[in-house]
Design a protein around this motif. Sequence first.
Motif, mmCIF file in Angstrom:
data_model
loop_
_atom_site.group_PDB
_atom_site.id
_atom_site.type_symbol
_atom_site.label_atom_id
_atom_site.label_comp_id
_atom_site.label_asym_id
_atom_site.label_seq_id
_atom_site.Cartn_x
_atom_site.Cartn_y
_atom_site.Cartn_z
ATOM 1 N N ALA A 2 5.756 -2.786 -3.914
ATOM 2 C CA ALA A 2 6.383 -1.458 -3.838
ATOM 3 C C ALA A 2 7.734 -1.447 -4.551
ATOM 4 N N TYR A 3 8.519 -2.502 -4.399
ATOM 5 C CA TYR A 3 9.812 -2.583 -5.087
ATOM 6 C C TYR A 3 9.614 -2.590 -6.601
ATOM 7 N N THR A 4 8.623 -3.328 -7.034
ATOM 8 C CA THR A 4 8.352 -3.405 -8.470
ATOM 9 C C THR A 4 7.957 -2.030 -9.016
ATOM 10 N N VAL A 5 7.114 -1.324 -8.293
ATOM 11 C CA VAL A 5 6.705 0.021 -8.703
ATOM 12 C C VAL A 5 7.910 0.958 -8.749
ATOM 13 N N GLY A 6 8.757 0.908 -7.719
ATOM 14 C CA GLY A 6 9.924 1.784 -7.666
ATOM 15 C C GLY A 6 10.909 1.545 -8.789
ATOM 16 N N VAL A 7 11.224 0.285 -9.045
ATOM 17 C CA VAL A 7 12.174 -0.034 -10.118
ATOM 18 C C VAL A 7 11.564 0.286 -11.475
#
Length: 133
Positions: A110-115
């Motif tokens: 999820a962090y990777t998608v958001g960034v």
Amino acid sequence: MNRHPLTYGALTVFIVALGLLSRTAYITALLPGIINAYLGDALWAAMIFTGFGFLFRNIRTETSAILSLSFCYLIECSQLYHAPWIDAIRSSTLGGLILGWQFVWSDIFAYTVGVCAAALLEWAVKRNRRLSS
């Protein structure tokens, strides 16, 4: 890229508001479960990206993305550590929102998608400005 601090400050606050709103019953009832499960973490990571944009106005988008992801991953990995002092911080609402409670691999995704979404949006805006000039 020279980021405007007011724009990135406003974006950061806006994303925080979206993140808090994403946790309300009204919004969770509207969205599919898979989106509800990861939206807050993706928005948190996007907020970290805009926060780095606010603090470091002249770094490249790629650098900001790498720093943001590193920060997010570091916070997630810190959830493997449980001592009374840090768990006391986590027990507060703000501490829990910032530090979280337990390490979950899906949060890394999820962090990777958001960034990546925030970085791609920045690149698109930057490219659009360049083409308009």
